[in-house]
Write an enzyme that holds these catalytic residues in place. Structure first.
Site, PDB file in Angstrom:
ATOM      1  N   GLY A   1       0.795  -1.225   0.000  1.00  0.00           N
ATOM      2  CA  GLY A   1       0.000   0.000   0.000  1.00  0.00           C
ATOM      3  C   GLY A   1       0.825   1.272   0.000  1.00  0.00           C
TER       4      GLY A   1
ATOM      5  N   ARG B   1      -6.061  -8.183  -8.341  1.00  0.00           N
ATOM      6  CA  ARG B   1      -7.171  -8.973  -8.866  1.00  0.00           C
ATOM      7  C   ARG B   1      -7.672  -8.295 -10.133  1.00  0.00           C
ATOM      8  NH1 ARG B   1     -10.542 -12.507  -6.417  1.00  0.00           N
ATOM      9  NH2 ARG B   1     -12.317 -11.706  -7.589  1.00  0.00           N
TER      10      ARG B   1
ATOM     11  N   HIS C   1       0.380   1.335 -13.072  1.00  0.00           N
ATOM     12  CA  HIS C   1       1.107   0.166 -13.578  1.00  0.00           C
ATOM     13  C   HIS C   1       2.588   0.525 -13.686  1.00  0.00           C
ATOM     14  CE1 HIS C   1       1.675  -3.619 -15.626  1.00  0.00           C
ATOM     15  NE2 HIS C   1       2.410  -2.983 -16.521  1.00  0.00           N
TER      16      HIS C   1
ATOM     17  N   ASP D   1      -4.606  -3.688 -17.916  1.00  0.00           N
ATOM     18  CA  ASP D   1      -3.669  -2.556 -17.998  1.00  0.00           C
ATOM     19  C   ASP D   1      -3.837  -1.760 -19.289  1.00  0.00           C
ATOM     20  OD1 ASP D   1      -2.548  -3.133 -15.464  1.00  0.00           O
ATOM     21  OD2 ASP D   1      -1.277  -4.664 -16.360  1.00  0.00           O
TER      22      ASP D   1
HETATM   23  C1  GAR Z   1       3.119  -1.120  -7.577  1.00  0.00           C
HETATM   24  O1  GAR Z   1       4.387  -1.201  -8.171  1.00  0.00           O
HETATM   25  C2  GAR Z   1       2.054  -1.102  -8.645  1.00  0.00           C
HETATM   26  O2  GAR Z   1       2.433  -0.379  -9.784  1.00  0.00           O
HETATM   27  C3  GAR Z   1       1.925  -2.563  -8.957  1.00  0.00           C
HETATM   28  O3  GAR Z   1       1.971  -3.184  -7.698  1.00  0.00           O
HETATM   29  C4  GAR Z   1       2.783  -2.409  -6.814  1.00  0.00           C
HETATM   30  C5  GAR Z   1       2.004  -2.143  -5.549  1.00  0.00           C
HETATM   31  O4  GAR Z   1       2.802  -1.492  -4.594  1.00  0.00           O
HETATM   32  N1  GAR Z   1       0.707  -2.831  -9.653  1.00  0.00           N
HETATM   33  C6  GAR Z   1       0.630  -3.657 -10.713  1.00  0.00           C
HETATM   34  O5  GAR Z   1       1.573  -4.282 -11.139  1.00  0.00           O
HETATM   35  C7  GAR Z   1      -0.735  -3.766 -11.349  1.00  0.00           C
HETATM   36  N2  GAR Z   1      -0.652  -4.231 -12.695  1.00  0.00           N
HETATM   37  P1  GAR Z   1       2.140  -0.784  -3.332  1.00  0.00           P
HETATM   38  O6  GAR Z   1       1.219  -1.818  -2.694  1.00  0.00           O
HETATM   39  O7  GAR Z   1       3.321  -0.463  -2.451  1.00  0.00           O
HETATM   40  O8  GAR Z   1       1.399   0.429  -3.806  1.00  0.00           O
END
Ligand code: GAR
Length: 210
Positions: A15, A99, A117, A153
């Protein structure tokens, strides 16, 4: 000035993007009300962070859920509605929410759901975007904030930040540098949407070769 929206943030893990957005709101940089943080994962570290920042949290476990994707999403929608995050009054940020959401959910909250992303879309969608970029050998990657449509995405891009790939970068080092830019990009994008400065329009003709 438009009436401020209610923000619902969906997380699955750390998060850190959620935290960046909530802190920007706290500093009055974004005119939006942080209404609720929802996690599909009871162990998400971000839940504690949200609580510390005084934002209500809810857990809707997806592990072991035996219904359809849409049935699960209806639980999320019910929860969002409880905090007045409706298609008219709300905005939703997917912040590391691991998800795929159903077409019905996307249609109901059309152009009200944002995602971040860790790559320069349309390059490297899906999982392990940073590794995909490294494996391909690109010299620049970055992150993208976009409105969510029914693809994975895909959807109209709000903004991107560029991150150079350095010699010797590993998935870990590149991911870390991209994440730092994600925090800046996501807060900026939420501000633009909250202030009514960007809007998704129907891009149906965009992909028809014109
Ligand atoms: C982030 O790098 C976000 O861009 C990626 O998950 C991570 C979450 O980090 N999301 C994806 O890859 C979605 N396709 P966080 O929980 O520290 O915000």
């Amino acid at each position: 000035m438009i009436k401020s929206l209610n923000l619902g943030i969906l997380i699955s893990g750390k998060g850190s993007n959620m935290e960046a957005i909530l802190k920007a709101i706290r500093k009055k940089r974004i005119p939006i009300k942080p209404a609720v943080v929802i996690s599909n994962n009871p162990d998400a570290k971000g839940l504690e962070v949200a609580k510390k920042l005084g934002v209500p949290t809810e857990i809707i476990p997806s592990k072991g859920f035996t219904g359809t994707r849409w049935e699960y999403d209806q639980l999320i929608i019910k929860c969002l509605e409880k905090y007045s995050v409706t298609p008219k009054t709300g905005l939703i940020c997917l912040a590391g929410f691991m998800r795929i959401i159903s077409p019905e959910f996307i249609e109901k909250y059309k152009n009200k759901i944002l995602n971040i992303h860790p790559a320069l879309l349309p390059s490297f969608p899906g999982l392990h975007a940073q590794k995909q970029a490294l494996d391909y050998g690109v010299k620049y990657s970055g992150c993208t904030v976009h409105f969510v449509d029914s693809g994975v995405d895909t959807g109209p891009i709000i903004l991107q930040e560029i991150v150079p790939v350095k010699d010797g970068d590993t998935e870990e080092t590149l991911s870390k540098r991209i994440l730092a830019k994600e925090h800046i990009a996501y807060a900026k994008a939420v501000k633009l949407v909250a202030e009514g400065k960007v809007k998704a329009i129907n891009m149906a003709s965009k992909n028809q070769g014109h």
